[in-house]
Design a protein around this motif. Structure first.
Motif, mmCIF file in Angstrom:
data_model
loop_
_atom_site.group_PDB
_atom_site.id
_atom_site.type_symbol
_atom_site.label_atom_id
_atom_site.label_comp_id
_atom_site.label_asym_id
_atom_site.label_seq_id
_atom_site.Cartn_x
_atom_site.Cartn_y
_atom_site.Cartn_z
ATOM 1 N N ARG A 22 -6.615 43.349 -5.917
ATOM 2 C CA ARG A 22 -5.667 43.234 -5.419
ATOM 3 C C ARG A 22 -5.460 44.590 -5.013
ATOM 4 O O ARG A 22 -4.989 45.251 -3.950
ATOM 5 C CB ARG A 22 -4.245 43.101 -6.108
ATOM 6 N N VAL A 23 -5.948 45.628 -6.657
ATOM 7 C CA VAL A 23 -6.132 46.667 -5.909
ATOM 8 C C VAL A 23 -7.174 47.863 -5.310
ATOM 9 O O VAL A 23 -6.816 48.613 -4.441
ATOM 10 C CB VAL A 23 -6.596 47.297 -7.461
ATOM 11 N N THR A 24 -8.223 46.719 -5.449
ATOM 12 C CA THR A 24 -8.737 47.014 -3.736
ATOM 13 C C THR A 24 -8.110 47.435 -2.621
ATOM 14 O O THR A 24 -8.556 48.120 -1.650
ATOM 15 C CB THR A 24 -10.018 46.281 -3.502
ATOM 16 N N TYR A 25 -7.420 46.540 -2.039
ATOM 17 C CA TYR A 25 -6.484 46.823 -0.951
ATOM 18 C C TYR A 25 -5.762 47.315 -0.808
ATOM 19 O O TYR A 25 -4.970 48.329 -0.310
ATOM 20 C CB TYR A 25 -5.745 44.962 -0.789
ATOM 21 N N GLU A 26 -4.839 47.623 -1.826
ATOM 22 C CA GLU A 26 -3.912 49.082 -2.376
ATOM 23 C C GLU A 26 -4.532 49.847 -1.873
ATOM 24 O O GLU A 26 -4.007 51.042 -1.054
ATOM 25 C CB GLU A 26 -3.511 49.299 -3.759
ATOM 26 N N ILE A 27 -5.903 50.561 -2.506
ATOM 27 C CA ILE A 27 -6.396 52.153 -2.032
ATOM 28 C C ILE A 27 -6.477 51.715 -0.643
ATOM 29 O O ILE A 27 -6.531 53.121 -0.146
ATOM 30 C CB ILE A 27 -8.032 51.512 -3.016
ATOM 31 N N GLU A 28 -7.377 50.553 -0.234
ATOM 32 C CA GLU A 28 -7.785 50.928 1.237
ATOM 33 C C GLU A 28 -5.850 50.825 2.004
ATOM 34 O O GLU A 28 -5.305 51.775 3.159
ATOM 35 C CB GLU A 28 -7.823 49.669 1.996
ATOM 36 N N MET A 29 -4.161 50.874 1.385
ATOM 37 C CA MET A 29 -3.499 50.532 2.193
ATOM 38 C C MET A 29 -2.993 51.831 2.072
ATOM 39 O O MET A 29 -2.419 52.395 2.853
ATOM 40 C CB MET A 29 -2.897 49.357 1.359
ATOM 41 N N HIS A 30 -3.850 52.449 0.718
ATOM 42 C CA HIS A 30 -2.951 54.383 1.814
ATOM 43 C C HIS A 30 -3.954 55.291 1.590
ATOM 44 O O HIS A 30 -3.508 56.455 2.008
ATOM 45 C CB HIS A 30 -2.817 54.857 -0.729
ATOM 46 N N ILE A 31 -5.443 54.831 1.692
ATOM 47 C CA ILE A 31 -5.975 55.640 2.462
ATOM 48 C C ILE A 31 -5.528 55.653 3.936
ATOM 49 O O ILE A 31 -5.682 56.243 4.770
ATOM 50 C CB ILE A 31 -7.302 55.200 2.523
ATOM 51 N N SER A 32 -5.387 54.066 4.313
ATOM 52 C CA SER A 32 -4.913 54.202 5.699
ATOM 53 C C SER A 32 -4.058 55.532 6.179
ATOM 54 O O SER A 32 -3.139 55.889 6.928
ATOM 55 C CB SER A 32 -4.909 52.592 6.061
ATOM 56 N N THR A 33 -2.629 54.899 4.945
ATOM 57 C CA THR A 33 -1.275 55.467 5.236
ATOM 58 C C THR A 33 -2.061 57.345 5.100
ATOM 59 O O THR A 33 -0.727 57.951 6.312
ATOM 60 C CB THR A 33 -0.856 55.821 3.517
ATOM 61 N N VAL A 34 -2.330 57.793 4.263
ATOM 62 C CA VAL A 34 -3.066 59.174 4.359
ATOM 63 C C VAL A 34 -3.712 59.786 6.024
ATOM 64 O O VAL A 34 -2.663 60.377 6.346
ATOM 65 C CB VAL A 34 -3.809 59.251 3.577
#
Length: 207
Positions: A22-34
Motif C-alpha cells: 500500500r505504501v508504494t501506491y501512497e508514494i506514487e500518489m504524493h509524487i503525482s500530487t507534487v
C-alpha cells in the motif's frame, strides 16, 4: 505447503506485506500530487507560502515513505524494509528455505546492488528535506543528493513488483485490489478545489 507455524503468524506477515504494498501506491500518489499541484498553482498564479507548503507536505510524505520501505536497516520499533524482510521472516520462523522464496531474496539482493546509490540519495534527501527551515548543511545535502521523480518512481515500482511476487509465493494469491490507492486522487481534489485554494492564498509577485 504450509509456511507458517500458526495462523496468527500468517496474519502478522500478511499485514506487514499489505502495508508495504500500500505504501508504494501512497508514494506514487504524493509524487503525482507534487508535480500536478506545482503546475496548477503556477498556471493559476497562486504561488504563495500556503501553496508552497502544500507542495512541500506531499514531497515530504513521498520521501519519508520511500525511506520506510527502502532503508538498509530498521530500528526495533519500526516496520521492516524490503532489505530486512529475510531477517523479519526468519525471526517469525517462517519456512523460507524453498526455491521460489530464495529466488525472491536473490532478487532483493540484486535490487539493492542495482539501486543502492540512488536509494542512499533518496534517504539522504529525506533527512535533509524533512525540515521546513533548512540549515546550510541540509540545503547542501539536498542539492548533492538530487534524484528525479521518474527515477524514484522506477525504484518504487520495481520494489512493489518484488513485494507482490513474495506475497504470491507466501499466500498463493494476489494482493487485494483495494490496496491499490488511486494515484490521481489528490490531483482531482486540488483541481476541483482551485477556487477554495485561491480564496486562501496571497499570491506573490516576483516581477
Amino acid at each position: 505447503m504450509t509456511l507458517f507455524s500458526t495462523s496468527d503468524q500468517g496474519y502478522e506477515v500478511e499485514d506487514h506485506l499489505f502495508w508495504m504494498y500500500r505504501v508504494t501506491y501512497e508514494i506514487e500518489m504524493h509524487i503525482s500530487t507534487v508535480i500536478s499541484l506545482d503546475r496548477l498553482v503556477s498556471e493559476n498564479s497562486l504561488i504563495s507560502d500556503l501553496s508552497t507548503d502544500m507542495i512541500f507536505y506531499h514531497n515530504e510524505l513521498a520521501l519519508t515513505r520511500t525511506a520506510y520501505i527502502l532503508k538498509n536497516q530498521t530500528k526495533k520499533d519500526e516496520k521492516h524494509s524490503l532489505k530486512c524482510l529475510k531477517n523479519y521472516l526468519d525471526g517469525k520462523q517462517v519456512k523460507i528455505n524453498n526455491k521460489p522464496i530464495k529466488l525472491i531474496f536473490d532478487e532483493i539482493i540484486t535490487f539493492y546492488q542495482k539501486h543502492q546509490e540512488d536509494i542512499d540519495k533518496l534517504i539522504n534527501k529525506r533527512d535533509a528535506e524533512a525540515h521546513e527551515f533548512k540549515t546550510k548543511n541540509q540545503i547542501e545535502i539536498s542539492i548533492y543528493n538530487r534524484i528525479s521523480f521518474d527515477k524514484q518512481l522506477d525504484i518504487i515500482q520495481e520494489a512493489r513488483n518484488i513485494i507482490s511476487k513474495l506475497y504470491v509465493v507466501l499466500f498463493n494469491r494476489e494482493f487485494p485490489s483495494d490496496l491499490k490507492y488511486p494515484i490521481n486522487l489528490y490531483n482531482k481534489i486540488y483541481k476541483n478545489s482551485i477556487k477554495i485554494i485561491a480564496s486562501h492564498v496571497q499570491p506573490q509577485n516576483y516581477n
